[in-house]
Motif scaffolding. Structure first.
Motif, PDB file in Angstrom:
ATOM      1  N   PRO A 166      86.542  45.103 -11.283  1.00 14.44           N
ATOM      2  CA  PRO A 166      85.961  46.048 -10.365  1.00 14.44           C
ATOM      3  C   PRO A 166      86.001  47.088 -11.541  1.00 14.44           C
ATOM      4  O   PRO A 166      84.994  47.257 -12.972  1.00 14.44           O
ATOM      5  N   GLY A 167      85.355  48.314 -10.250  1.00 11.95           N
ATOM      6  CA  GLY A 167      84.554  49.172 -11.294  1.00 11.95           C
ATOM      7  C   GLY A 167      84.649  51.060 -10.263  1.00 11.95           C
ATOM      8  O   GLY A 167      85.345  50.470  -9.432  1.00 11.95           O
ATOM      9  N   LEU A 168      83.527  51.100 -10.414  1.00 14.69           N
ATOM     10  CA  LEU A 168      83.203  52.668  -9.393  1.00 14.69           C
ATOM     11  C   LEU A 168      82.232  52.774  -9.199  1.00 14.69           C
ATOM     12  O   LEU A 168      81.131  51.668  -9.208  1.00 14.69           O
ATOM     13  N   SER A 169      82.359  53.350  -7.321  1.00  9.45           N
ATOM     14  CA  SER A 169      81.036  53.414  -6.101  1.00  9.45           C
ATOM     15  C   SER A 169      80.220  54.020  -7.607  1.00  9.45           C
ATOM     16  O   SER A 169      81.067  55.177  -7.624  1.00  9.45           O
ATOM     17  N   PRO A 170      79.005  54.218  -6.964  1.00  9.04           N
ATOM     18  CA  PRO A 170      77.869  54.922  -6.886  1.00  9.04           C
ATOM     19  C   PRO A 170      78.602  56.521  -6.992  1.00  9.04           C
ATOM     20  O   PRO A 170      78.925  57.600  -8.098  1.00  9.04           O
ATOM     21  N   GLU A 171      78.827  57.427  -6.048  1.00  7.28           N
ATOM     22  CA  GLU A 171      78.948  58.018  -5.370  1.00  7.28           C
ATOM     23  C   GLU A 171      80.625  58.447  -6.113  1.00  7.28           C
ATOM     24  O   GLU A 171      81.288  59.590  -6.350  1.00  7.28           O
ATOM     25  N   CYS A 172      81.330  57.665  -6.292  1.00  5.25           N
ATOM     26  CA  CYS A 172      82.429  58.041  -7.409  1.00  5.25           C
ATOM     27  C   CYS A 172      81.961  58.567  -8.791  1.00  5.25           C
ATOM     28  O   CYS A 172      83.149  59.399  -9.304  1.00  5.25           O
ATOM     29  N   ALA A 173      81.437  57.916  -9.352  1.00  4.66           N
ATOM     30  CA  ALA A 173      80.359  58.102 -10.375  1.00  4.66           C
ATOM     31  C   ALA A 173      80.345  59.409 -10.999  1.00  4.66           C
ATOM     32  O   ALA A 173      80.633  60.361 -11.790  1.00  4.66           O
ATOM     33  N   ARG A 174      79.313  60.110  -9.749  1.00  3.78           N
ATOM     34  CA  ARG A 174      78.727  60.905  -9.713  1.00  3.78           C
ATOM     35  C   ARG A 174      79.838  61.609  -9.729  1.00  3.78           C
ATOM     36  O   ARG A 174      79.992  63.303 -10.234  1.00  3.78           O
ATOM     37  N   TRP A 175      80.565  62.118  -8.547  1.00  2.87           N
ATOM     38  CA  TRP A 175      81.820  63.178  -8.778  1.00  2.87           C
ATOM     39  C   TRP A 175      82.831  63.174  -9.455  1.00  2.87           C
ATOM     40  O   TRP A 175      83.239  64.496 -10.371  1.00  2.87           O
ATOM     41  N   LEU A 176      82.899  61.905 -10.737  1.00  2.00           N
ATOM     42  CA  LEU A 176      83.529  62.071 -11.660  1.00  2.00           C
ATOM     43  C   LEU A 176      83.109  62.710 -12.846  1.00  2.00           C
ATOM     44  O   LEU A 176      83.337  63.637 -13.173  1.00  2.00           O
ATOM     45  N   ALA A 177      82.088  63.068 -12.850  1.00  3.30           N
ATOM     46  CA  ALA A 177      80.689  62.960 -14.611  1.00  3.30           C
ATOM     47  C   ALA A 177      80.569  64.061 -13.584  1.00  3.30           C
ATOM     48  O   ALA A 177      80.504  65.631 -14.762  1.00  3.30           O
ATOM     49  N   GLU A 178      80.302  65.278 -12.793  1.00  3.61           N
ATOM     50  CA  GLU A 178      80.247  66.596 -11.894  1.00  3.61           C
ATOM     51  C   GLU A 178      80.928  66.903 -11.941  1.00  3.61           C
ATOM     52  O   GLU A 178      80.388  68.133 -11.760  1.00  3.61           O
ATOM     53  N   GLU A 179      81.881  66.657 -11.126  1.00  2.08           N
ATOM     54  CA  GLU A 179      82.742  67.550 -10.126  1.00  2.08           C
ATOM     55  C   GLU A 179      84.660  67.506 -11.178  1.00  2.08           C
ATOM     56  O   GLU A 179      85.208  68.683 -10.774  1.00  2.08           O
TER      57      GLU A 179
END
Length: 258
Positions: A166-179
């Motif tokens: 398991p992991g994170l979706s690309p959208e969730c990864a970007r959100w976690l990093a940027e927002e």
């Protein structure tokens, strides 16, 4: 009583429990396996120097060899090309190694689907129940994957198509990093990215986004089931390896017990 005196008293009296989130580090510790065309990380090895014998009659000690990213470990920004100009592990400010933690439990979903991906909507739903993610803290992603850590094969869970973890979706990864207000992501798997992340767009989005944003990763955590959703304080202590991209770490959680 000062805040530190009260804290020490709570530790001594059991009002604060110290939970070890660190996997034992040995030759049996699972390690990531990259495609054969790439360099591979080293398993942990001990080389005995003396053990109360003619090599050293009163002392026991060892050399050790391991990869920076073996076992429970810390990912610094310079670990990924997107963070190439960022901090090495020795440059991470010490104040950022002690921080609050939120624990998001998706172990049931991961048990049903080893390729389960955390989405932004999952995090938003958790926040609606528990409150916002802690500013300057950690998002700890519980999947139950630490139960597999005694076996390299079960931990990587690979077949002909690659690893399935398991992991994170690309959208969730970007959100976690940027927002998101957190400083990093902690997981129970061998890396912060999903097993199938080599085929995502972009590949390995957690590494690319988090490292590129100056954030951190913690991997191969254990005992997240012993932490509350909110309120724990995390102590993540990597070795300060000069120019290092990461380090095995002792990771502890401080939990108030009423």
């Amino acid at each position: 009583m000062s805040a530190l005196s009260a804290f020490a008293a709570a530790l001594a009296g059991g009002g604060i429990e110290v939970v070890d989130l660190t996997a034992p580090l040995s030759a049996q510790t699972p390690v990531i396996a990259l495609p054969p065309q790439f360099a591979q990380t080293a398993r942990f090895e001990l080389e005995e120097l003396s053990r109360y014998d003619d090599r050293g009659p009163a002392w026991y000690w060892n050399n050790f060899r391991t990869g920076e990213h073996t076992g429970t470990h810390f990912d610094a920004p310079n670990h990924w090309v997107t963070g190439a100009d960022g901090d090495d592990v020795a440059s991470v400010p010490a104040a950022r190694l002690v921080a609050p933690a939120a624990v998001l439990d998706f172990s049931a979903e991961a048990a049903a689907d080893p390729d389960f991906l955390l989405e932004v909507d999952h995090v938003r739903a958790w926040e609606a129940e528990h409150g916002p993610l802690p500013a300057g803290g950690w998002l700890l992603y519980r999947t139950g994957w630490d139960a597999r850590s005694a076996s390299q094969e079960e931990f990587l869970n690979a077949d002909d198509t690659g690893p399935h973890t398991p992991g994170l979706s690309p959208e969730c990864a970007r959100w976690l990093a940027e927002e998101a207000p957190v400083l990093g992501l902690g997981v129970e798997t061998v890396g912060t990215d999903a097993g199938a992340a080599h085929s995502f767009d972009p590949p390995f989005p957690c590494h690319a986004a988090l490292m590129g944003s100056g954030k951190y990763g913690l991997t191969q955590l254990q005992n997240l089931d012993r932490l509350p959703p909110t309120g724990a304080v995390l102590v993540a202590a990597p070795l300060p390896i000069v120019s290092g991209s990461g380090s095995p770490a002792r990771v502890l959680a401080l939990v108030e017990r009423g």
